[in-house]
Design an enzyme around this catalytic site. Structure first.
Site, mmCIF file in Angstrom:
data_model
loop_
_atom_site.group_PDB
_atom_site.id
_atom_site.type_symbol
_atom_site.label_atom_id
_atom_site.label_comp_id
_atom_site.label_asym_id
_atom_site.label_seq_id
_atom_site.Cartn_x
_atom_site.Cartn_y
_atom_site.Cartn_z
ATOM 1 N N GLU A 180 -7.902 -1.694 -5.568
ATOM 2 C CA GLU A 180 -7.001 -0.554 -5.344
ATOM 3 C C GLU A 180 -6.371 -0.633 -3.952
ATOM 4 O O GLU A 180 -5.173 -0.442 -3.782
ATOM 5 C CB GLU A 180 -7.781 0.763 -5.492
ATOM 6 C CG GLU A 180 -6.891 1.973 -5.270
ATOM 7 C CD GLU A 180 -7.613 3.309 -5.387
ATOM 8 O OE1 GLU A 180 -8.826 3.332 -5.654
ATOM 9 O OE2 GLU A 180 -6.927 4.329 -5.203
ATOM 10 N N ARG A 181 -7.204 -0.935 -2.970
ATOM 11 C CA ARG A 181 -6.689 -0.973 -1.589
ATOM 12 C C ARG A 181 -5.687 -2.106 -1.413
ATOM 13 O O ARG A 181 -4.672 -1.968 -0.730
ATOM 14 C CB ARG A 181 -7.851 -1.104 -0.611
ATOM 15 C CG ARG A 181 -8.550 0.211 -0.475
ATOM 16 C CD ARG A 181 -9.873 0.186 0.210
ATOM 17 N NE ARG A 181 -10.431 1.525 0.050
ATOM 18 C CZ ARG A 181 -11.713 1.822 0.046
ATOM 19 N NH1 ARG A 181 -12.611 0.874 0.195
ATOM 20 N NH2 ARG A 181 -12.112 3.066 -0.110
ATOM 21 N N GLN B 155 15.081 5.832 13.658
ATOM 22 C CA GLN B 155 15.634 5.889 15.017
ATOM 23 C C GLN B 155 16.865 4.982 15.141
ATOM 24 O O GLN B 155 17.871 5.349 15.741
ATOM 25 C CB GLN B 155 14.548 5.478 16.024
ATOM 26 C CG GLN B 155 14.802 5.913 17.443
ATOM 27 C CD GLN B 155 14.733 7.428 17.607
ATOM 28 O OE1 GLN B 155 14.182 8.124 16.775
ATOM 29 N NE2 GLN B 155 15.341 7.917 18.675
ATOM 30 N N ALA C 109 -6.514 6.331 -1.435
ATOM 31 C CA ALA C 109 -7.415 5.172 -1.591
ATOM 32 C C ALA C 109 -8.402 5.060 -0.432
ATOM 33 O O ALA C 109 -8.759 3.965 0.000
ATOM 34 C CB ALA C 109 -6.606 3.877 -1.730
ATOM 35 N N GLY C 110 -8.833 6.212 0.087
ATOM 36 C CA GLY C 110 -9.719 6.241 1.259
ATOM 37 C C GLY C 110 -8.835 6.316 2.492
ATOM 38 O O GLY C 110 -7.985 5.447 2.695
ATOM 39 N N GLU D 234 -9.153 6.380 8.409
ATOM 40 C CA GLU D 234 -10.391 6.522 9.207
ATOM 41 C C GLU D 234 -11.558 5.912 8.416
ATOM 42 O O GLU D 234 -12.426 5.250 8.988
ATOM 43 C CB GLU D 234 -10.699 8.001 9.506
ATOM 44 C CG GLU D 234 -9.757 8.663 10.489
ATOM 45 C CD GLU D 234 -8.400 8.988 9.909
ATOM 46 O OE1 GLU D 234 -8.292 9.137 8.672
ATOM 47 O OE2 GLU D 234 -7.431 9.053 10.681
#
Ligand SMILES: Cc1cc2nc3c(=O)[nH]c(=O)nc-3n(C[C@H](O)[C@H](O)[C@H](O)COP(=O)(O)OP(=O)(O)OC[C@H]3O[C@@H](n4cnc5c(N)ncnc54)[C@H](O)[C@@H]3O)c2cc1C
Length: 509
Positions: free
Chosen positions: A247-248, A341, A368-369, A372
């Site tokens: 997933e990550r 910008q 997905a967490g 941190e």
């Protein structure tokens, strides 16, 4: 044109070209759904027809069998179609890796062709009102009743809620504190839309995810057969963890195509925007910011495919998947801020597809967490690696009169093991590393002897206040250092003195 890495297979290279063409043909249509804030069903059906939902599914179950790398290649391109990219990734994440690793052959035959066909979408259901970062704190229960399971509870922040047909959930199957401690209190299940008692409770209005439904689902005595259980009872945590690396990684890959689109928009725009009689592209400050965005684009993409390659090889890249997710989402935020910008006011309007990346990035930093939690994983797993746990011993090198990391034996090696010599070892360490403590094993390595002999000597030295120590919760000495009295007793003051050659004697006292 995105780089095709040399380690990709011919099939992966071919799919990369094909899906890129698909995205080019359908980009405009995807934009219209974005503007209408409409779920892009017709486009999702087109993606299904192309077979892309089966990128990671083995051929024998109706997929393309392109592995994690192939899944990233497809996700990277479909991510450029925004909502389509989200539902594509989440649909794969809702069971593919979990069933491949933990499913029975019957389950593979039943579910993998469904994932591959994309005829119905999948949703991954971990998060609950009381279970966010602490994903093990699931309150949704699954109780065995004959050959069925009865599910009660709520899942929230579910991407694809409502539009999905298949929901991959984690529920609590044990209240035993021992099981909770061992992370064996969870079990994973697949629940199909339409089961009595299973309903959609809410759709969240969000900062990003403009036309992707995300919401709360409710399970009120939802009855499912045991064949919908994936993995053994109590092994849900392992199933969840196995799915999370994938997933990550996919969550990271999905930004790759967007980054390239940003660079294209920036070149196109700044060539045509004149200020102070010059295209803004000619300003060194603008060039420097574009260079920074290109650097981040290239580095993050390379790392993503490195991580995908590790997964292809069957490794468990916990650290790498977390780094990839963290890197890409932070970069996405930084790239979004910089790109806006560079474009000035236009960058803030929805008429350019740039402000979106900033909103998407912020979502990416939480899903997905959170980032941190990724840092926590990177730290904890790295702390266990032998590479980062080498005992670095600094030894005094008389030739250069300085401490140097060395594999040489200590000069105290072979001396009698007594209080006087142990104190010398510890006091000498003050000369080498004035601010650091020594472990009892460091001392043993320097002078020899058994652990119990060293421990006894340390206790006695501490009683005499010649050393100070740090102890663990059980009262065991973990680190020691010579006290002021200990330093005085071990060596004359001159032993600790050190001056650079340029320092005048007349200035010493
Ligand atoms: C748009 C969107 C889509 C999502 N899609 C899905 C989905 O499809 N399926 C699904 O199951 N979930 C999904 N989620 C949920 C998502 O995974 C959670 O939001 C995420 O895991 C964080 O949980 P939380 O929101 O409860 O925050 P909390 O866990 O309450 O965290 C709040 C803050 O505390 C910090 N924090 C918590 N614990 C620690 C710690 N130990 N150390 C340091 N900091 C800590 C967090 O980093 C965060 O900054 C989605 C969320 C969003 C916003």
């Amino acid at each position: 044109m995105s780089e095709e890495y040399f380690w990709w297979t011919e099939e992966q290279k071919a799919i990369s070209k094909q899906v890129r063409e698909f995205v080019a043909e359908n980009f405009e249509e995807a934009e219209t759904y974005f503007w209408k804030t409409e779920f892009p069903w017709p486009l999702v059906k087109k993606v299904a027809k192309e077979g892309y939902f089966g990128a990671g599914v083995p051929k024998k179950y109706g997929g393309m069998e392109l592995g994690p790398t192939g899944s990233c290649i497809v996700a990277e391109q479909l991510g450029r179609l925004y909502a389509v990219g989200h539902v594509f990734t989440v649909s794969m994440l809702a069971g593919l890796e979990q069933i491949l690793r933990f499913g029975t052959e019957e389950q593979k035959q039943e579910w993998l062709p469904k994932i591959a066909s994309g005829e119905e979408l999948g949703a991954l259901c971990i998060t609950e009102p009381f279970a966010g970062s602490d994903a093990a704190n699931v309150h949704t229960t699954a109780a065995k009743d004959g050959n069925d399971w009865v599910i009660n509870g709520k899942k929230r922040f579910i991407t694809g809620a409502g539009v999905s047909g298949r929901y991959f959930i984690y529920a609590k199957t044990s209240d035993d504190p021992g099981d909770r401690k061992q992370y064996s209190h969870l079990t994973s299940f697949i629940i199909e839309r339409g089961r009595p008692g299973f309903s959609l409770e809410k759709i969240n209005p969000l900062i990003g995810f403009d036309n992707v439904p995300n919401g709360v689902i409710n399970f009120d005595h939802v009855r499912i057969p045991d064949k919908n259980r994936v993995g053994e009872v109590g092994k849900g945590w392992n199933v969840m963890m196995a799915g999370l690396n994938f997933e990550r990684l996919i969550g990271a890959a999905v930004f790759g195509g967007l980054f390239e689109d940003v660079v294209q928009v920036l070149f196109n725009y700044t060539k045509r925007r004149i200020q102070f009689n010059r295209p803004t592209l000619t300003f060194p400050g603008v060039q420097s910011e574009i260079a920074d965005i290109i650097m981040k684009t290239k580095v993050s993409r390379l790392y993503t495919y490195y991580c995908a390659h590790l997964l292809d090889e069957g490794k468990e890249p916990m650290i790498e998947a977390s780094i990839s997710k963290l890197f890409n989402t932070e970069y996405a935020r930084e790239i979004g801020v910089k790109a806006i910008q560079i474009l000035g006011g236009d960058g803030l309007t929805k008429f350019l597809p740039i402000e979106r990346i900033l909103r998407e990035a912020k979502v990416g930093e939480i899903v997905a967490g959170t980032n941190e939690i990724q840092k926590m994983i990177i730290y904890r797993f790295s702390a266990m690696l032998p590479l980062f746990n080498k005992n670095l011993r600094y030894r005094w090198n008389d030739d250069v009169n300085a401490p140097i990391i060395s594999t040489r034996d200590s000069k105290f090696q072979g001396m009698d093991l007594n209080e006087e010599n142990v104190l010398k070892v510890i006091a000498h360490d003050y000369k080498v590393s004035p601010g650091l403590y020594m472990t009892p094993d460091d001392i043993r390595e320097d002078i020899g002897g058994s652990r119990s002999e060293i421990r006894k000597i340390l206790e006695s030295l501490e009683e005499k206040k010649l050393i100070v120590s740090n102890k663990d919760r059980q009262g065991k000495t973990t680190l020691v250092k010579a006290s002021y009295d200990g330093l005085q007793k071990a060596f004359p003051l001159s032993y600790y003195e050190w001056y650079p050659s340029w320092y005048k004697d007349s200035d010493k006292f």
